[in-house]
Design an enzyme around this catalytic site. Structure first.
Site, PDB file in Angstrom:
ATOM      1  NE  ARG A   1      -1.761  -2.291   2.728  1.00 41.96           N
ATOM      2  CZ  ARG A   1      -1.927  -3.555   2.213  1.00 41.96           C
ATOM      3  NH1 ARG A   1      -2.807  -3.850   1.682  1.00 41.96           N
ATOM      4  NH2 ARG A   1      -0.901  -4.533   2.682  1.00 41.96           N
ATOM      5  CB  THR A   2       3.409   2.628   2.032  1.00 39.22           C
ATOM      6  OG1 THR A   2       2.877   2.124   3.450  1.00 39.22           O
ATOM      7  CG2 THR A   2       3.976   3.905   2.703  1.00 39.22           C
TER       8      THR A   2
ATOM      9  CE  LYS B   1      26.290  -3.509  -6.063  1.00 35.69           C
ATOM     10  NZ  LYS B   1      26.604  -2.244  -7.181  1.00 35.69           N
TER      11      LYS B   1
ATOM     12  NE  ARG C   1       6.995   0.690   4.966  1.00 35.01           N
ATOM     13  CZ  ARG C   1       5.848   0.131   4.926  1.00 35.01           C
ATOM     14  NH1 ARG C   1       5.485  -1.115   4.482  1.00 35.01           N
ATOM     15  NH2 ARG C   1       5.018   0.900   5.050  1.00 35.01           N
TER      16      ARG C   1
ATOM     17  CG  HIS D   1       3.216   3.987   8.810  1.00 34.31           C
ATOM     18  ND1 HIS D   1       3.506   4.768   7.624  1.00 34.31           N
ATOM     19  CD2 HIS D   1       3.057   2.907   8.044  1.00 34.31           C
ATOM     20  CE1 HIS D   1       3.172   4.248   6.529  1.00 34.31           C
ATOM     21  NE2 HIS D   1       3.003   2.821   6.707  1.00 34.31           N
TER      22      HIS D   1
END
Ligand code: CP
Length: 325
Positions: free
Chosen positions: A51-52, A80, A101, A129
């Site tokens: 969703r986000t 890496k 995120r 959030h």
């Protein structure tokens, strides 16, 4: 405001304005279709999302902008060993705004120190959030309030105006499930603690109670009435909003504890028999078992409307951070 890392960076007036813009976007989408022509949003997701990430991308595309990014740390040079700071410094050369995120609490804040463009916290570990909270607030407004007077007279006596608008105030909100690791809960409690006559009912197993810092910093400091319960059924009749949450498997240190706690609460139609007729059932999603699919057809189930609202409020936020009217 340059970045959005914590919902408390936004005043209640700014939240009202974002809700107002999102409402106008819903009603007049064509007006916004080219607002971000030539602008680029980068979505940097070091942790899974449906969703986000996609709502941010859909939001920018609907504003006429373009998007780039990655959907897992493994497909970026983080695999890496590149630092968050170097990744951000690099991507801010290619984009006008970044939604990020990360599984580590505080990573988006670190990113702000190196970024040349606005950073939006799209979820950091078990911490915050903020854009989910904006989504939740827009949904609560739409389901429980009305928008008369929202776009006018926001300077002045905002307390009275907000009361007239109603209904981020005067609500009993049940938060149910994983209140310990659920970052959406932490941001929502913080945001709602600034409204009038709000009451929280905290429903969780003993092991997944709301962290003490959230309770102290937002609920107790603002003298917000609250009760705690391990039984959802016992408190159901009191609730105006029921905010269900998933038990956050990815934050547990041991699988046994997760398996023991994961089905602590499963909302079924039977459990709603003594709920208010105008209860609003929310869930940030994804769900696992905590809401039976049989509840989806109940008119009180608002979690897919919430998904849709997420796009509009993110459109409003992108415009705000890019200073586009
Ligand atoms: N609510 C939410 O953050 O969903 P995603 O994990 O799918 O982005």
């Amino acid at each position: 405001m340059e970045h959005l890392i914590d919902i408390m960076q936004l005043s209640t007036q700014e939240i009202d304005e974002l809700v107002s813009t999102a409402t106008d976007i819903i009603e007049n989408p064509a007006k916004y279709a080219h607002k971000c022509d030539g602008r680029i949003l980068a979505t940097l997701f070091f942790e899974p999302s449906t969703r986000t990430r996609l709502s941010f991308e859909s939001a920018m595309l609907s504003l006429g902008g373009k998007v780039l990014g990655f959907s897992s740390a493994n497909s970026s040079s983080a695999a890496k060993g590149e630092s968050v700071s170097d990744t951000i410094r690099t991507v801010s050369c290619y984009s006008d705004i970044i939604a990020m995120r990360h599984p580590k609490e505080g990573a988006p804040l670190v990113a702000t120190k190196r970024s040349m463009v606005p950073i939006i916290n799209a979820g950091d570990g078990g911490h915050n959030h903020p854009t989910q909270t904006l989504t939740d607030l827009l949904t609560i407004h739409k389901e429980k309030g009305r928008f008369d007077g929202l776009t006018i007279g926001l300077c002045g006596d905002l307390k009275t105006i907000r009361r007239r608008m109603g209904k981020l105030d005067d609500l009993t909100i049940g938060l149910c499930g994983d209140l310990k690791f659920g970052r959406t809960v932490h941001s929502l409690v913080a945001a709602m603690s600034r409204y009038e006559n709000v009451r929280f009912v905290l429903i969780s197993p003993e092991e997944l109670k709301l962290p003490r810092y959230v309770k102290e910093q937002y609920i107790k400091k603002n003298n917000i009435p609250y009760t705690q319960s391990t039984s959802l059924e016992a408190v159901m009749p009191e609730l105006d909003i029921l905010y269900m949450t998933r038990v956050q498997r990815e934050r547990f240190f041991n699988e046994e504890d997760y398996l023991r706690l994961k089905d602590s609460y499963i909302l079924t139609p039977e459990k709603l028999h003594n709920a208010k007729e105008d209860l609003c059932i929310l869930h940030p999603l994804p769900r696992v078992n905590e809401i039976s699919v049989a509840v989806d057809d109940d008119p009180r189930a608002c979690y897919f409307k919430q998904v849709q609202n997420g796009k509009y409020i993110r459109m409003a936020l992108i415009l705000k951070l890019l200073h586009i009217n």
